[in-house]
Design an enzyme around this catalytic site. Structure first.
Site, short mmCIF file in Angstrom:
data_model
loop_
_atom_site.label_atom_id
_atom_site.label_comp_id
_atom_site.label_asym_id
_atom_site.label_seq_id
_atom_site.Cartn_x
_atom_site.Cartn_y
_atom_site.Cartn_z
N ASP A 1 -12.23 -0.77 3.28
CA ASP A 1 -11.12 -0.54 4.21
C ASP A 1 -11.60 0.02 5.54
O ASP A 1 -11.79 -0.73 6.49
CB ASP A 1 -10.08 0.37 3.54
CG ASP A 1 -8.69 0.24 4.16
OD1 ASP A 1 -8.51 -0.60 5.06
OD2 ASP A 1 -7.78 0.95 3.71
N ASP A 2 -11.75 1.33 5.63
CA ASP A 2 -12.22 2.01 6.85
C ASP A 2 -13.29 3.01 6.44
O ASP A 2 -13.04 4.22 6.35
CB ASP A 2 -11.05 2.72 7.54
CG ASP A 2 -9.95 1.75 7.94
OD1 ASP A 2 -10.08 1.11 9.00
OD2 ASP A 2 -8.97 1.64 7.18
N GLU B 1 0.89 -1.18 0.00
CA GLU B 1 0.00 0.00 0.00
C GLU B 1 0.92 1.22 0.00
O GLU B 1 1.11 1.86 -1.02
CB GLU B 1 -0.90 -0.01 1.23
CG GLU B 1 -1.81 1.20 1.33
CD GLU B 1 -2.55 1.30 2.67
OE1 GLU B 1 -3.50 2.09 2.73
OE2 GLU B 1 -2.18 0.62 3.65
#
Length: 340
Positions: A280-281, A202
């Protein structure tokens, strides 16, 4: 295609989410609600001011506020409410299978019992299975900015609950925390029957993806954006059918890419990678599954075939039984046949 038409199509796709951190689904409204009942004073005076803080220049800036938000989670009911809020949200977006991460060290380091954390999460997952017909797998993540010794202690704490846990992952600050730091705990986790995944590539380099594959023996890579930097790595991922769980809105929010039009997922699909997209979040990065699908499709002009492939790939990459995978993939294909 009109935006409303594209959104309607995406809403109808049966979806699997494989890369989502439960603590990252803590919406500001719920954060304030739980803080209030637990008599915790947040450093932000209002929901609006908290939301204004959701502007990040890198992964670490996000993690700082992520861990601050997690401080409100103390009781089993808090972890239930967190998980149930996420599950009801994705149910409304036609997500039918989830494989979610939780970070026990974020809580045990504050003196919260492992049992408190997992009991609340498990209760909500079971309720969703019964009432919302969402199937699930649960993944325990090790925090890579902490020591391997701390991860080994977390593994030990998980053993009484391992019938509830399907796999382990590796998250938190990627820079200067390579997968090679966690070889022993991943080997030990595998011996306990846990499936293995890791965040890699990432913010970290392609070499971290190599390490995750060769040293940690993971079965899929979370993120993996940097695999296109290395031709040999890219070829291996294609040949070995190693899935990537990509998170487009997260990548933009954390400056992993400059803008959505730069996202590599379409290129990955074209090259034969089992690429998938997830949130993801979502509380911090501006969207759940439908928003990620929509913004990606709009920016990259994805075709109906590419949208279908993303949905199919997610079920292929999941830890569902082969029979359950085929059943869901048939539903995806039938849906696209109906609308074509």
């Amino acid at each position: 295609m009109e935006s409303s038409d594209l959104k309607k199509i995406i809403q109808g796709i049966p979806k699997a989410e494989l890369h989502m951190h439960l603590e990252g689904s803590l919406e500001p409204e719920l954060m304030f609600e739980i803080a209030g009942r637990n008599d915790i004073t947040l450093e932000y005076d209002s929901i609006e001011l908290l939301k204004e803080a959701y502007s990040f220049n890198n992964l670490q800036e996000f993690l700082d506020i992520y861990y601050t938000g997690a401080q409100v989670l103390i009781h089993e009911q808090d972890f239930f409410d967190l998980t149930w809020a996420y599950l009801t949200k994705v149910h409304s977006q036609n997500v039918v299978h989830v494989e979610v991460f939780f970070d026990p060290q974020t809580h045990t380091d504050r003196g919260i019992g492992f049992d408190v954390v997992i009991n609340g999460i498990h209760r909500a997952l079971e309720k969703a299975k019964t009432e919302l017909h969402i199937s699930y797998k649960l993944i325990m993540s090790y925090l890579r900015h902490l020591s391997e010794e701390a991860a080994l202690q977390t593994l030990e704490s998980s053993i009484p609950f391992k019938h509830w846990i399907d796999g382990v992952g590796l998250d938190s600050s990627e820079r200067s925390n390579p997968p090679s730091k966690f070889v022993n705990v991943f080997e030990a986790s595998a011996k306990h029957g846990y499936k293995l995944v890791a965040h890699a590539g990432e913010e970290g380099p392609a070499s971290y993806i190599w390490e995750a594959l060769d040293l940690l023996k993971v079965v899929r890579i979370d993120h993996g954006n940097r695999c296109l930097d290395d031709d040999a790595l890219f070829q291996r991922i294609v040949e070995q059918k190693i899935p990537l769980t990509l998170c487009p809105l997260s990548n933009v929010a954390l400056k992993v890419i400059d803008k959505m039009e730069d996202h590599p997922v379409a290129t990955m699909l074209d090259k034969g990678i089992i690429a998938t997209i997830h949130s993801d979040d979502p509380a911090y990065f501006g969207g759940y599954m439908n928003e990620n699908y929509y913004e990606t499709a709009k920016a990259l002009n994805l075709t109906m075939n590419q949208l279908m492939q993303l949905a199919v790939n997610a079920f292929e990459a999941s830890w569902l039984s082969q029979e359950a995978k085929e059943k869901q993939i048939d539903k995806v294909r039938n849906y696209f046949n109906l609308i074509s």
